[in-house]
Write a protein that holds these residues in place. Structure first.
Motif, PDB file in Angstrom:
ATOM      1  N   UNK A 126       0.752  -1.095   0.032  1.00  0.00           N
ATOM      2  CA  UNK A 126       0.008  -0.075   0.124  1.00  0.00           C
ATOM      3  C   UNK A 126       0.842   1.110   0.257  1.00  0.00           C
ATOM      4  N   UNK A 127       2.040   1.075   0.947  1.00  0.00           N
ATOM      5  CA  UNK A 127       2.853   2.604   0.713  1.00  0.00           C
ATOM      6  C   UNK A 127       3.575   2.596  -0.640  1.00  0.00           C
ATOM      7  N   UNK A 128       4.088   1.514  -1.372  1.00  0.00           N
ATOM      8  CA  UNK A 128       4.681   1.626  -2.440  1.00  0.00           C
ATOM      9  C   UNK A 128       3.617   1.927  -3.480  1.00  0.00           C
ATOM     10  N   UNK A 129       2.543   1.341  -3.521  1.00  0.00           N
ATOM     11  CA  UNK A 129       1.383   1.909  -4.397  1.00  0.00           C
ATOM     12  C   UNK A 129       1.327   3.430  -4.601  1.00  0.00           C
ATOM     13  N   UNK A 187      -7.593  -4.775   3.444  1.00  0.00           N
ATOM     14  CA  UNK A 187      -7.346  -5.837   2.530  1.00  0.00           C
ATOM     15  C   UNK A 187      -6.826  -5.021   1.173  1.00  0.00           C
ATOM     16  N   UNK A 188      -5.970  -5.827   0.202  1.00  0.00           N
ATOM     17  CA  UNK A 188      -5.591  -5.313  -0.836  1.00  0.00           C
ATOM     18  C   UNK A 188      -6.941  -5.785  -1.922  1.00  0.00           C
ATOM     19  N   UNK A 189      -7.485  -4.924  -2.195  1.00  0.00           N
ATOM     20  CA  UNK A 189      -8.515  -5.053  -3.252  1.00  0.00           C
ATOM     21  C   UNK A 189      -8.235  -5.314  -4.753  1.00  0.00           C
ATOM     22  N   UNK A 190      -6.890  -4.750  -5.001  1.00  0.00           N
ATOM     23  CA  UNK A 190      -6.540  -5.102  -6.421  1.00  0.00           C
ATOM     24  C   UNK A 190      -5.979  -6.547  -6.436  1.00  0.00           C
ATOM     25  N   UNK A 191      -5.275  -6.967  -5.221  1.00  0.00           N
ATOM     26  CA  UNK A 191      -4.695  -8.034  -5.369  1.00  0.00           C
ATOM     27  C   UNK A 191      -5.886  -9.377  -5.087  1.00  0.00           C
ATOM     28  N   UNK A 193     -20.644  -6.943   0.068  1.00  0.00           N
ATOM     29  CA  UNK A 193     -19.221  -7.178   0.645  1.00  0.00           C
ATOM     30  C   UNK A 193     -18.192  -6.686  -0.130  1.00  0.00           C
ATOM     31  N   UNK A 194     -18.074  -6.878  -1.489  1.00  0.00           N
ATOM     32  CA  UNK A 194     -17.077  -6.409  -2.261  1.00  0.00           C
ATOM     33  C   UNK A 194     -17.159  -4.806  -2.359  1.00  0.00           C
ATOM     34  N   UNK A 195     -18.312  -4.171  -2.359  1.00  0.00           N
ATOM     35  CA  UNK A 195     -18.279  -2.785  -2.421  1.00  0.00           C
ATOM     36  C   UNK A 195     -17.808  -1.946  -1.054  1.00  0.00           C
ATOM     37  N   UNK A 196     -17.991  -2.637   0.169  1.00  0.00           N
ATOM     38  CA  UNK A 196     -17.567  -2.307   1.258  1.00  0.00           C
ATOM     39  C   UNK A 196     -16.038  -2.452   1.316  1.00  0.00           C
ATOM     40  N   UNK A 197     -15.551  -3.498   0.882  1.00  0.00           N
ATOM     41  CA  UNK A 197     -14.065  -3.693   1.059  1.00  0.00           C
ATOM     42  C   UNK A 197     -13.370  -2.530   0.056  1.00  0.00           C
ATOM     43  N   UNK A 215      -4.698   0.790   1.130  1.00  0.00           N
ATOM     44  CA  UNK A 215      -4.226   2.224   0.781  1.00  0.00           C
ATOM     45  C   UNK A 215      -5.132   3.472   1.661  1.00  0.00           C
ATOM     46  N   UNK A 216      -6.171   3.150   1.710  1.00  0.00           N
ATOM     47  CA  UNK A 216      -6.893   4.066   2.475  1.00  0.00           C
ATOM     48  C   UNK A 216      -6.353   4.102   3.931  1.00  0.00           C
ATOM     49  N   UNK A 217      -6.210   2.957   4.616  1.00  0.00           N
ATOM     50  CA  UNK A 217      -5.721   2.862   5.912  1.00  0.00           C
ATOM     51  C   UNK A 217      -4.334   3.627   5.891  1.00  0.00           C
ATOM     52  N   UNK A 218      -3.533   3.200   5.008  1.00  0.00           N
ATOM     53  CA  UNK A 218      -2.105   3.704   5.271  1.00  0.00           C
ATOM     54  C   UNK A 218      -1.867   5.138   4.636  1.00  0.00           C
ATOM     55  N   UNK A 219      -2.843   5.691   4.077  1.00  0.00           N
ATOM     56  CA  UNK A 219      -3.042   7.095   3.716  1.00  0.00           C
ATOM     57  C   UNK A 219      -3.361   7.931   5.066  1.00  0.00           C
TER      58      UNK A 219
END
Length: 403
Positions: A38-41, A188-192, A371-375, A382-386
């Protein structure tokens, strides 16, 4: 919502826990990898300082700079002293490296960021009251030394990120400044981790087109995690044995209970319906999740102060979740809007919930979308780290302490 810093940072990620490999397969290792991703992204340069690496290096982290300080062989007091010495050495290396910020995962006997207080801002990530855990489940020789290092970390960190309210309360009880404490659940990484591709076996058609979801063949119930008593996998096996429908169980992960659980499955007469995969590399978990129709977090009764990583992964995969109503889980599942909650340890309730979801693909499809929408909108790493970076770099008193 806080925004990410406009200028990329050089971040030192400190992980001194000798039980957690940067490239391991258990949940703590996945947590480390996802925070780094997330930080690197967001363009930040991350260097990891650690005492253990392990060998399951994901392709997208193959270029990650990892500086390992090897600990000498030994146990007990010798190992504890070695971690403290490594902490001092790593702090000196970070001080000389021109880093903008230290992100340290709280570990016993480590005070890396605290040694650089006033020089480099820091985030201390606290996932558990480790002194009590170590004393109860492993061994702790120098408890006064562990407590002194812990209190130094809590006293000196710019921002203390606690995984739950219960952990935040513990940090405050050990002297953390309330103005520096925030609660940051896992993410969670929603891209991965994504939902099963459309058209794959078991995928429900779009109900908006008037089609009733259908499924042929057995319904696959899944569990992802370490096989230890506090994860309740034995309860899940007993519940599966009491289900009436055509259900199968896919267990992704290993641990000290695996052999006993395999024996239990045989005793219950469900061995043919259960697959024990053993250890699975993190990069393989998304495809394993694609093979599941329902996911479970069957925690037994007891103290529950953590934030289950598996539940966030289930949500990102668009899986209907059946979980124990314990700790932070009811809030994560929005008290039933994103999954089915059952009483911890109640085998019959768990079996009934599994049968009902297995027989109702329409309900599963609705839960999947929600569930997917909430994730994506609430729980992405990325939201958490920002938010953490923005708070850690705020002027003192400008907004930290939001619990």
């Amino acid at each position: 919502m806080s925004t990410t810093p406009s200028t990329p940072l050089t971040i030192a990620y400190a992980l001194l826990d000798p039980g957690i490999g940067v490239f391991g397969t258990k949940g703590a290792s996945v947590h480390v990898q996802e925070v780094v991703r997330a930080l690197r992204a967001d363009g930040h340069h991350v260097t990891v300082f650690c005492t253990r690496t392990d060998e399951h290096v994901p392709a997208d982290l193959a270029d990650l700079e990892v500086r390992r300080h090897r600990l000498p062989k030994g146990k007990g007091a010798e190992r504890e002293r070695a971690v403290a010495e490594a902490s001092a050495a790593i702090a000196a290396e970070i001080a000389a490296g021109g880093f903008d910020l230290i992100y340290e995962r709280y570990s016993l006997f480590s005070d890396t960021a605290a040694r650089l207080a006033g020089k480099i801002p820091s985030i201390l990530e606290v996932n558990a009251p480790l002194i009590a855990e170590q004393r109860e489940h492993r061994s702790l020789v120098d408890e006064p030394g562990a407590l002194a290092a812990t209190r130094a970390q809590l006293r000196e960190a710019t921002l203390i990120s606690c995984v739950s309210e219960a952990v935040a309360d513990w940090a405050l009880s050990e002297g953390a400044d309330p103005a520096r404490v925030v609660v940051t659940p896992n993410g969670v990484n929603t891209t991965r981790i994504t939902p099963r591709p459309e058209g794959a076996a078991g995928t429900a058609p779009d109900e908006q087109q008037g089609q009733e979801p259908a499924q042929s063949g057995p319904v696959t119930v899944g569990f992802v995690g370490t096989l230890k008593p506090w994860h309740g996998t034995d309860v899940l096996l007993r519940a599966l044995a009491r289900t009436r429908g055509d259900l199968r169980l896919d267990v992704c992960g290993t641990g000290p209970q695996q052999h006993a659980l395999e024996q239990l499955a045989a005793e219950l007469g469900i061995a043919a319906r259960v697959r024990f995969r053993g250890a699975v590399a993190p990069e393989q978990v998304p495809s394993v999740l694609h093979g599941m129709d329902i996911a479970t977090a069957p925690y037994p009764p007891g103290e529950h102060y953590f934030s289950p990583l598996k539940v966030y992964e289930y949500l990102a995969a668009g899986l209907p979740v059946v979980a124990s109503a314990i700790g932070t889980i009811p809030g994560v599942l929005e008290h039933g809007k994103l999954g089915v909650l059952v009483e911890p340890g109640d085998v019959d309730a768990l079996a009934e919930a599994l049968d009902e979801l297995a027989a109702d693909p329409g309900h599963r499809a609705r839960l999947s979308r929600a569930s997917r929408q909430a994730a994506v909108t609430e729980h992405d790493w990325r939201i958490r780290c920002r938010e953490l970076l923005a708070r850690a770099l705020e002027p003192v008193g400008a907004g930290a302490g939001a619990r």
